[in-house]
Design an enzyme around this catalytic site. Structure first.
Site, PDB file in Angstrom:
ATOM      1  N   ASN A   9       0.876  -1.167   0.000  1.00 12.83           N
ATOM      2  CA  ASN A   9       0.000   0.000   0.000  1.00 12.83           C
ATOM      3  C   ASN A   9       0.915   1.219   0.000  1.00 12.83           C
ATOM      4  O   ASN A   9       1.492   1.565   1.018  1.00 12.83           O
ATOM      5  CB  ASN A   9      -0.899  -0.021   1.248  1.00 12.83           C
ATOM      6  N   LYS A  11       0.177   4.200  -0.272  1.00 11.77           N
ATOM      7  CA  LYS A  11      -0.459   5.385   0.338  1.00 11.77           C
ATOM      8  C   LYS A  11      -0.199   6.610  -0.565  1.00 11.77           C
ATOM      9  O   LYS A  11      -0.097   6.454  -1.786  1.00 11.77           O
ATOM     10  CB  LYS A  11       0.031   5.576   1.773  1.00 11.77           C
ATOM     11  N   HIS A  98      -9.499   1.128   4.902  1.00  8.00           N
ATOM     12  CA  HIS A  98      -8.222   1.327   5.594  1.00  8.00           C
ATOM     13  C   HIS A  98      -8.447   2.272   6.782  1.00  8.00           C
ATOM     14  O   HIS A  98      -9.247   3.204   6.692  1.00  8.00           O
ATOM     15  CB  HIS A  98      -7.176   1.908   4.640  1.00  8.00           C
ATOM     16  N   GLU A 100      -6.853   4.665   7.849  1.00  7.86           N
ATOM     17  CA  GLU A 100      -6.623   6.088   7.545  1.00  7.86           C
ATOM     18  C   GLU A 100      -7.862   6.696   6.875  1.00  7.86           C
ATOM     19  O   GLU A 100      -8.170   7.869   7.075  1.00  7.86           O
ATOM     20  CB  GLU A 100      -5.360   6.237   6.681  1.00  7.86           C
ATOM     21  N   GLU A 170      -5.176  -4.786  10.541  1.00  5.63           N
ATOM     22  CA  GLU A 170      -4.122  -3.787  10.749  1.00  5.63           C
ATOM     23  C   GLU A 170      -4.391  -3.044  12.053  1.00  5.63           C
ATOM     24  O   GLU A 170      -5.177  -2.081  12.074  1.00  5.63           O
ATOM     25  CB  GLU A 170      -4.107  -2.782   9.595  1.00  5.63           C
ATOM     26  N   GLY A 176       2.741   2.315  10.779  1.00  5.80           N
ATOM     27  CA  GLY A 176       3.698   3.412  10.617  1.00  5.80           C
ATOM     28  C   GLY A 176       4.434   3.777  11.895  1.00  5.80           C
ATOM     29  O   GLY A 176       5.107   4.799  11.960  1.00  5.80           O
ATOM     30  N   SER A 216       3.657  -2.098  10.345  1.00  5.58           N
ATOM     31  CA  SER A 216       5.103  -2.209  10.550  1.00  5.58           C
ATOM     32  C   SER A 216       5.641  -3.597  10.224  1.00  5.58           C
ATOM     33  O   SER A 216       6.556  -4.092  10.896  1.00  5.58           O
ATOM     34  CB  SER A 216       5.480  -1.795  11.982  1.00  5.58           C
TER      35      SER A 216
HETATM   36  P1  13P Z   1       3.181   0.362   7.641  1.00  8.65           P
HETATM   37  O1  13P Z   1       3.665  -0.932   7.054  1.00  8.65           O
HETATM   38  O2  13P Z   1       3.900   1.566   7.142  1.00  8.65           O
HETATM   39  O3  13P Z   1       3.069   0.291   9.133  1.00  8.65           O
HETATM   40  O4  13P Z   1       1.660   0.555   7.108  1.00  8.65           O
HETATM   41  C1  13P Z   1       0.769  -0.496   7.197  1.00  8.65           C
HETATM   42  C2  13P Z   1      -0.450  -0.143   6.433  1.00  8.65           C
HETATM   43  O5  13P Z   1      -1.205   0.724   6.826  1.00  8.65           O
HETATM   44  C3  13P Z   1      -0.694  -0.850   5.166  1.00  8.65           C
HETATM   45  O6  13P Z   1      -1.973  -0.595   4.697  1.00  8.65           O
END
Ligand code: 13P
Length: 253
Positions: A9, A11, A98, A100, A170, A176, A216
């Site tokens: 992803n 982002k 997601h 976010e 997640e 992150g 992560s």
């Molecule tokens: P990270 O791997 O940067 O923690 O992000 C995970 C994520 O949100 C994937 O959709």
């Protein structure tokens, strides 16, 4: 039997030129270094999608995902991108729900259910995300929280429809932050999710749904996470932005 999947992803990262370079690098590495039966997915920003679809066409293991879609089929929704548009660009997967999107864009369970319905109707595979914030885990309410997310957005689906989904767990506190869930925490939640799916759709259907871990996930912890019986792969943020790291994760089964 369910598939092993590693989905990146990206982002809101990478210009178009950078995204094309990353996709090409991943494709070359997949050709050279990925022998196994794994599905590799690149979740690119909307405007990168046609180019990434084209660049990945030579690699049958590499498929493309959008990071979101509209909850509406078409019409006067300025700035939105429909599932039919994604389909017409050759996209096969779409990330839905997601954290976010839930957190910063206030997407709720009802909207997410509509997105899942539209994606399935167009033949796209939703990668449906769930996961709890830190305070919910601290209250030990995380299993109920995640199961409720699934019930609210998915349990109107038929058994045939639910088996066309991929689900990504997640935990928000691990995204992150560099703070990954332990292998045991991931397995525990994935088993809970599979049990919850089985309670509604039966064990056979639940056993056919790939459950990905995200948060992560890196080359140095992917092996331990993927070794769990109910962890069928990963949804990778930061580490998907470097082809080397991403491919090392792809080769962690
Ligand atoms: P990270 O791997 O940067 O923690 O992000 C995970 C994520 O949100 C994937 O959709």
């Amino acid at each position: 039997m369910r598939k092993h999947i590693v989905a990146g992803n990206w982002k809101m990262n990478k210009t178009l030129a950078e995204g094309k370079a990353l996709a090409s690098e991943v494709v070359n590495m997949v050709h050279a270094e990925v022998p196994g039966d794994v599905v590799v997915i690149l979740g690119a920003p909307f405007i990168h999608l046609p180019a990434v679809v084209q660049l990945t066409a030579s690699a049958s293991k590499v498929l493309v995902a959008a990071q979101n879609c509209s909850e509406h089929a078409a019409g006067a929704y300025t700035g939105e991108v429909s599932v039919a548009m994604l389909k017409s660009a050759g996209v096969q997967y779409v990330i839905i729900g997601h954290s976010e999107r839930r957190q910063y864009f206030y997407e709720n369970s009802e909207q997410l259910a509509k997105k899942v319905d539209l994606a399935l109707a167009e033949g796209l595979t939703p990668i449906f995300c769930c996961g709890e914030p830190l305070e919910v885990r601290e209250e030990k309410a995380h299993f109920d929280y995640v199961c409720r997310q699934l019930t609210e957005s998915l349990f109107h689906l038929t058994r045939e429809q639910i088996t066309r989904l991929v689900i990504a767990y997640e935990p928000i506190w691990a995204i992150g932050t560099g703070k990954t869930a332990s292998a045991a925490q991931a397995q525990e939640m994935h088993a809970k999710i599979r049990g919850h799916l089985a309670s509604q759709y039966g064990a056979e259907a639940a056993n056919n749904i790939s459950l990905l871990y995200g948060g992560s996930c890196k080359p140095d912890n992917a092996k331990e996470l993927f070794a769990n019986p109910d962890v069928d792969g990963g949804l990778i943020g930061g580490a998907s932005l470097k082809a080397r790291d991403f491919i090392d994760i792809v080769n962690s089964f």
